[in-house]
Design a protein around this motif. Structure first.
Motif, mmCIF file in Angstrom:
data_model
loop_
_atom_site.group_PDB
_atom_site.id
_atom_site.type_symbol
_atom_site.label_atom_id
_atom_site.label_comp_id
_atom_site.label_asym_id
_atom_site.label_seq_id
_atom_site.Cartn_x
_atom_site.Cartn_y
_atom_site.Cartn_z
ATOM 1 N N LEU A 47 0.702 -1.223 -0.110
ATOM 2 C CA LEU A 47 -0.031 0.108 0.146
ATOM 3 C C LEU A 47 0.998 1.176 0.043
ATOM 4 O O LEU A 47 1.694 1.390 0.759
ATOM 5 C CB LEU A 47 -0.709 0.022 1.248
ATOM 6 N N PHE A 48 0.814 2.138 -0.826
ATOM 7 C CA PHE A 48 1.516 3.313 -1.041
ATOM 8 C C PHE A 48 0.899 4.350 -0.317
ATOM 9 O O PHE A 48 -0.113 4.818 -0.378
ATOM 10 C CB PHE A 48 1.546 3.621 -2.824
ATOM 11 N N ILE A 49 1.705 5.312 0.306
ATOM 12 C CA ILE A 49 1.362 6.426 0.964
ATOM 13 C C ILE A 49 1.158 7.783 0.071
ATOM 14 O O ILE A 49 2.518 8.213 -0.088
ATOM 15 C CB ILE A 49 2.297 6.507 2.300
ATOM 16 N N TRP A 50 0.142 8.117 -0.300
ATOM 17 C CA TRP A 50 0.122 9.149 -1.310
ATOM 18 C C TRP A 50 0.843 10.504 -0.940
ATOM 19 O O TRP A 50 1.684 10.929 -1.813
ATOM 20 C CB TRP A 50 -1.473 9.528 -1.592
ATOM 21 N N GLU A 51 0.677 10.914 0.481
ATOM 22 C CA GLU A 51 1.048 12.210 0.657
ATOM 23 C C GLU A 51 2.620 12.164 0.690
ATOM 24 O O GLU A 51 3.193 13.267 0.249
ATOM 25 C CB GLU A 51 0.750 12.648 2.258
ATOM 26 N N GLN A 52 3.367 10.979 1.130
ATOM 27 C CA GLN A 52 4.568 11.129 0.793
ATOM 28 C C GLN A 52 5.314 10.998 -0.587
ATOM 29 O O GLN A 52 6.382 11.689 -0.805
ATOM 30 C CB GLN A 52 5.432 10.112 1.792
ATOM 31 N N ILE A 53 4.490 10.226 -1.400
ATOM 32 C CA ILE A 53 5.118 10.217 -2.925
ATOM 33 C C ILE A 53 4.762 11.427 -3.434
ATOM 34 O O ILE A 53 5.916 12.023 -4.230
ATOM 35 C CB ILE A 53 4.270 9.216 -3.609
ATOM 36 N N GLU A 54 3.744 12.312 -3.045
ATOM 37 C CA GLU A 54 3.516 13.428 -3.601
ATOM 38 C C GLU A 54 4.571 14.579 -3.399
ATOM 39 O O GLU A 54 5.093 15.281 -4.007
ATOM 40 C CB GLU A 54 2.008 14.114 -3.474
ATOM 41 N N LYS A 55 4.818 14.476 -2.171
ATOM 42 C CA LYS A 55 5.725 15.350 -1.532
ATOM 43 C C LYS A 55 7.025 15.230 -1.926
ATOM 44 O O LYS A 55 7.912 16.014 -2.467
ATOM 45 C CB LYS A 55 5.919 15.310 0.107
ATOM 46 N N ASP A 56 7.460 14.053 -2.332
ATOM 47 C CA ASP A 56 9.008 13.955 -2.816
ATOM 48 C C ASP A 56 9.035 14.048 -4.398
ATOM 49 O O ASP A 56 9.992 14.482 -4.748
ATOM 50 C CB ASP A 56 9.406 12.287 -2.475
ATOM 51 N N MET A 57 7.979 13.553 -5.036
ATOM 52 C CA MET A 57 7.654 14.102 -6.625
ATOM 53 C C MET A 57 7.725 15.493 -6.542
ATOM 54 O O MET A 57 8.498 15.971 -7.559
ATOM 55 C CB MET A 57 6.387 13.640 -7.164
ATOM 56 N N LEU A 58 7.355 16.232 -5.860
ATOM 57 C CA LEU A 58 7.448 17.759 -5.881
ATOM 58 C C LEU A 58 8.858 18.335 -5.548
ATOM 59 O O LEU A 58 9.114 19.253 -6.214
ATOM 60 C CB LEU A 58 6.394 18.574 -5.269
ATOM 61 N N LEU A 59 9.392 17.688 -4.534
ATOM 62 C CA LEU A 59 10.607 18.166 -4.275
ATOM 63 C C LEU A 59 11.723 17.826 -5.470
ATOM 64 O O LEU A 59 12.683 18.555 -5.395
ATOM 65 C CB LEU A 59 11.226 17.291 -3.076
ATOM 66 N N SER A 60 11.679 16.531 -6.038
ATOM 67 C CA SER A 60 12.589 16.263 -6.950
ATOM 68 C C SER A 60 12.332 17.208 -8.224
ATOM 69 O O SER A 60 13.319 17.344 -8.902
ATOM 70 C CB SER A 60 12.549 14.938 -7.188
ATOM 71 N N SER A 61 11.097 17.505 -8.437
ATOM 72 C CA SER A 61 10.692 18.624 -9.723
ATOM 73 C C SER A 61 11.571 19.778 -9.485
ATOM 74 O O SER A 61 12.026 20.286 -10.443
ATOM 75 C CB SER A 61 9.197 18.630 -10.100
ATOM 76 N N ASP A 62 11.634 20.447 -8.170
ATOM 77 C CA ASP A 62 12.108 21.620 -7.637
ATOM 78 C C ASP A 62 13.638 21.272 -8.202
ATOM 79 O O ASP A 62 14.192 22.393 -8.817
ATOM 80 C CB ASP A 62 11.972 21.930 -6.579
ATOM 81 N N ASP A 63 14.299 20.225 -7.705
ATOM 82 C CA ASP A 63 15.705 20.205 -7.917
ATOM 83 C C ASP A 63 16.089 20.198 -9.649
ATOM 84 O O ASP A 63 17.199 20.554 -10.051
ATOM 85 C CB ASP A 63 16.177 18.761 -7.398
ATOM 86 N N SER A 64 15.279 19.387 -10.399
ATOM 87 C CA SER A 64 15.551 19.416 -11.809
ATOM 88 C C SER A 64 15.257 20.697 -12.393
ATOM 89 O O SER A 64 16.135 21.120 -13.097
ATOM 90 C CB SER A 64 14.405 18.447 -12.590
ATOM 91 N N ILE A 65 14.242 21.687 -11.900
ATOM 92 C CA ILE A 65 14.306 22.861 -12.416
ATOM 93 C C ILE A 65 15.615 23.805 -12.140
ATOM 94 O O ILE A 65 16.175 24.418 -12.949
ATOM 95 C CB ILE A 65 12.961 23.627 -11.912
#
Length: 69
Positions: A47-65
């Protein structure tokens, strides 16, 4: 804090990755057990924890920018 637990199929609908790709390629490389997903009752199902996945996806997109500049 309340967490939203998703199956691989439900997560695939939200992030637009195939459920098989999530299970075979993202688990244990990008998604870490205990942080991004749990195995309830020590079973096989994840079972995947949506809030943590969403948080980390947004953090990694900031890094790539920042790197693109």
């Amino acid at each position: 804090m309340s967490n939203t637990y998703l199956t691989a199929d439900q997560l695939s609908e939200r992030i637009h990755y195939n459920a098989r790709t999530i299970r075979n390629e993202l688990v244990d490389s990008c998604l870490i057990e205990g942080l991004h997903y749990v195995r309830p009752f020590g079973r096989r199902k994840m079972l995947f924890i949506w809030e943590q996945i969403e948080k980390d996806m947004l953090l990694s997109s900031d890094d790539s920018i920042a790197l693109a500049s």
